[in-house]
Motif scaffolding. Structure first.
Motif, mmCIF file in Angstrom:
data_model
loop_
_atom_site.group_PDB
_atom_site.id
_atom_site.type_symbol
_atom_site.label_atom_id
_atom_site.label_comp_id
_atom_site.label_asym_id
_atom_site.label_seq_id
_atom_site.Cartn_x
_atom_site.Cartn_y
_atom_site.Cartn_z
ATOM 1 N N THR A 241 4.049 0.169 2.228
ATOM 2 C CA THR A 241 5.441 -0.070 1.857
ATOM 3 C C THR A 241 6.146 1.201 1.396
ATOM 4 O O THR A 241 7.365 1.264 1.368
ATOM 5 C CB THR A 241 5.513 -1.117 0.734
ATOM 6 N N LEU A 242 5.360 2.224 1.031
ATOM 7 C CA LEU A 242 5.912 3.472 0.475
ATOM 8 C C LEU A 242 5.062 4.625 0.974
ATOM 9 O O LEU A 242 3.834 4.543 0.950
ATOM 10 C CB LEU A 242 5.858 3.379 -1.064
ATOM 11 N N PHE A 243 5.717 5.692 1.446
ATOM 12 C CA PHE A 243 4.934 6.848 1.908
ATOM 13 C C PHE A 243 5.513 8.156 1.390
ATOM 14 O O PHE A 243 6.709 8.293 1.198
ATOM 15 C CB PHE A 243 4.812 6.874 3.440
ATOM 16 N N ASN A 244 4.613 9.095 1.155
ATOM 17 C CA ASN A 244 4.960 10.432 0.681
ATOM 18 C C ASN A 244 4.802 11.361 1.868
ATOM 19 O O ASN A 244 3.696 11.658 2.290
ATOM 20 C CB ASN A 244 3.999 10.811 -0.457
ATOM 21 N N LEU B 242 0.843 -1.205 0.000
ATOM 22 C CA LEU B 242 0.000 0.000 0.000
ATOM 23 C C LEU B 242 0.877 1.254 0.000
ATOM 24 O O LEU B 242 1.978 1.259 0.555
ATOM 25 C CB LEU B 242 -0.930 -0.018 1.217
ATOM 26 N N ILE B 243 0.379 2.285 -0.654
ATOM 27 C CA ILE B 243 1.160 3.518 -0.828
ATOM 28 C C ILE B 243 0.398 4.674 -0.189
ATOM 29 O O ILE B 243 -0.695 5.025 -0.618
ATOM 30 C CB ILE B 243 1.426 3.765 -2.332
ATOM 31 N N ASN B 244 0.994 5.222 0.846
ATOM 32 C CA ASN B 244 0.391 6.342 1.585
ATOM 33 C C ASN B 244 0.865 7.631 0.922
ATOM 34 O O ASN B 244 2.004 8.053 1.097
ATOM 35 C CB ASN B 244 0.822 6.268 3.052
ATOM 36 N N ALA B 245 -0.029 8.280 0.179
ATOM 37 C CA ALA B 245 0.380 9.388 -0.687
ATOM 38 C C ALA B 245 0.427 10.744 0.002
ATOM 39 O O ALA B 245 0.792 11.743 -0.621
ATOM 40 C CB ALA B 245 -0.543 9.454 -1.907
#
Lengths: 462, 462
Positions: B137-140, B71-74
């Motif tokens: 797994t990825l965050f902005n 999941l990508i937290n934008a």
């Protein structure tokens, strides 16, 4: 130490880091208290004592837990847990008439009694299991074969408000009268049995499914047989715009006006949904003393809309909370329901102070008890009330840090129910449900397999 | 078996009951597949094979699990996890100006460097822990001391888009230019380092906090230094009615028009919130290729409102999902964010078909990757892409029965992340985070204790 008179020797003493009593006028969360729970029969709360002033032996120390009153699910259809996720993301009419109703016709309404009862038994077990694991101790149910759900609730150690069958009128007067009769019998027996855990209700599905004349028949039958008892009038009300305009077109009145005209809008009434309410209708609800069972997640998921809860509370309506069935939610988790109620009320009003964590906890407990006529016995943590209690673990890093345990209870997701007591009996211990350990999962698998096959025959199954 | 060329011998083969690839045109959930993950350095997905056709040795069999892309937290502010539940149920202005800003001034902005860095380190650790446990797994990110958050992300094994500091202009030109310079330096170094996990961004907080002239300065500095690279332009946009009317009053333009006029509205732009957007503004967003980071829970909780996501998606805007900071959410759990996005879109449009489970999963994965310029490398399960994967356990009775695993993923609450891989490295195993095992909880307790004391001095702390 606040001791109730005649405290017996057999009591369980539970020390908790925080206690939210939900008693009116006691907004603060108590820190480090011991709650003494009767184990000699009454199952009541015997005392609530500051830990520093408690001299007895603590039986259980809940070091990172918040103790709250048992949650009360004021509107659900427990057996429909078997249809959880059965028809997601569909328009309401397609969901109901092309998926849910045909499936229920095949497996419940038109099925041989034994099969229908198995559906209700397995679905109620699944529902009770989930409700216990998420802290619900009492539920207000609407379905068929209520005697079967009653057995499951007794096995689970839960409290419930039930009747034999939800009333739907499909034009067959004889069949309808038969249903009313069997419901009245079920309720009369419950009343005379003095069962404290299972309480009776009158279940007209809705004004749009049970026309005025038939409602009159139901009401008269109940008044004749059960007038003395607090029989909950449990119905759907003003859930969708279409339903409201249909009734208005057919009768020139709103469903609410019809109930009111029949004397069926009063302190015993629990009206599920009430998504569309005018100012005048809200005022009428408040004046009547009827309760609204707000079901935020179901209303969202089916695209019904968002109820005016902040306005209703402000006007003095007793708004409590329900999950509706798992087929339109898709959970029976009242903690999540509290969260949604608060979040969407803030979002639609633009006012983040409405439906605070404290308020939604009251809606999920004390206000639910009030709706069901059980406020004197449960719904808050008070000496003399039933020990219907839930311990929520707030010790994980996902809920850290803790400035206000009620905020973390309502707004985070990693709070877990560790213990549940109902009438003083521990039914969930360290996250394990003690009462439903012998569920027939093989039978459930067989039934779900049949449901899966049937689902493939439906017009637009995904 | 679909083998990528040159498959090395060292690979992990994971068999999963269901796989949702989120690849465009592949809407169906794959049943019983083996995914082969490179362990020799690339960390890529090597193959996706029907279990019945797989001849190798399965290393891990996930029998009741759904495998999804990471999941990508934008849009988030990771260090603010320390302020989770710090100021619930308050009006936005009171929340921000009387609680959050004064606390951040004391502990971050005006604190000695060492203390500020400790706040960021501990808050980022808490955030990364929660994000990993819930499948991100990825965050902005948008905060201060981005170098510290970068170190934490590397330790956690996570991917992030970062810069040194969010840009706020308080009238001090020299200080602002210094901040811009340090940010450009941070980003230039990241670009030349070829770090694949930490990518750079340009962080003007918002048009209302960074006026047009200053935005021009920021943009020019970045274009001079980092023109070749995909530097994400990460900003807040149209979050509240008040902010929009303030900017309009001061400049005669909307914030969106100002960004567009400066050439800052393009494929690199990730605009958080966009709660209030006219039809014309939605069309402009779509045409520009800019992305919207929808933050439903934060917008609800602060009473900001509900964004027109269904309309934006229909118009071709790339809408992804963010949690915002934990101080206005109060979680960083992207699965819950997916659920809210879907539920409230259905509720406000009255159309239960919008933002289906499939669509919100795409928003939380592939669309997030697209927003951050990383669509070619991650965001879906595809041979050759990075093995950024999450296994979600759906085997509990609270998620039973399963007709459609995607529905249960999005609409139930008892789905648990069991495993997470990032670039092929397993960082969460059987629910245990492997990379953040040595968090300094004693230091966190000390800091939270100071925060608690400071909170008591605030005007209306609860």
């Amino acid at each position: 130490m606040l001791l109730a008179k005649g405290q017996p020797r057999t009591a369980q003493h539970v020390r908790a880091r925080w206690v939210a009593t939900v008693e009116p006028g006691h907004d603060d969360v108590l820190e480090d208290y011991v709650i003494s729970i009767d184990q000699s029969g009454s199952g009541k709360i015997l005392a609530l004592t500051k830990a520093s002033e408690f001299s007895g032996k603590v039986d259980l120390h809940l070091q990172n837990h918040l103790l709250i009153p048992g949650l009360i699910n004021a509107h659900t259809h427990t057996p429909m847990s078997l249809l959880r996720g059965y028809a997601d993301d569909l328009p309401l009419n397609e969901w109901l008439f092309q998926h849910i109703f045909p499936t229920e016709a095949r497996f419940v309404f038109d099925a041989p009694l034994e099969e229908a009862e198995e559906f209700v038994r397995l679905g109620s077990e699944l529902a009770c299991y989930e409700m216990l694991k998420t802290g619900t101790t009492l539920f207000n149910d609407m379905y068929f074969h209520g005697d079967v759900t009653a057995s499951v609730a007794r096995k689970a150690g839960m409290k419930a408000v039930l009747t034999q069958a939800g009333l739907l009128y499909f034009g067959d007067d004889v069949r309808f009268s038969g249903l009313v009769e069997s419901n009245v019998k079920f309720c009369s027996e419950l009343i005379s049995s003095n069962d404290v855990a299972i309480r009776p209700s009158l279940l007209p599905h809705s004004v749009y499914m049970v026309p005025e004349g038939k409602l009159q028949e139901v009401n008269a039958a109940y008044n004749a047989a059960c007038a003395e008892a607090h029989v909950v009038i449990h119905t759907h009300l003003h859930e969708t715009k279409k339903e409201i305009s249909d009734v208005l077109e057919q009768t020139g009145k709103s469903a609410l006006q019809i109930l009111d005209g029949l004397g069926m809008l009063n302190k015993r009434t629990v009206a599920a949904h009430c998504v569309y309410m005018t100012d005048e209708e809200i005022a009428l609800m408040a004046k009547s003393g009827a309760s609204v069972a707000h079901c935020p997640r179901s209303n969202l998921k089916l695209g019904s809309g968002i109820a005016r809860v902040a306005d209703m509370l402000k006007s003095g309506v007793n708004v409590c909370l329900g999950t509706d069935g798992a087929s339109s939610n898709n959970t029976l988790d009242m903690m999540t329901e509290m969260q949604y109620a608060s979040m969407i009320a803030k979002g639609v009003t633009g006012d983040p102070t409405v439906l605070s964590a404290r308020e939604v906890l009251e809606m999920a407990t004390l206000r639910g008890a009030r709706a069901l006529g059980l406020e004197a016995k449960t719904g808050s943590i008070k000496v003399g009330k039933a020990a219907d209690l839930v311990a929520v673990h707030l010790g994980g890093l996902e809920t850290a840090p803790i400035y206000d345990p009620l905020g973390q209870l309502v707004y985070t997701n990693s709070r877990h129910v560790s213990h549940v007591w109902i009438d003083g009996k521990c039914v969930v211990q360290d996250g394990t449900c003690l009462t439903l350990r012998s569920m027939d999962l093989a039978a459930m698998d067989r039934l779900v397999s049949k449901l899966r096959d049937f689902r493939k025959t439906l017009p637009s199954a995904t």
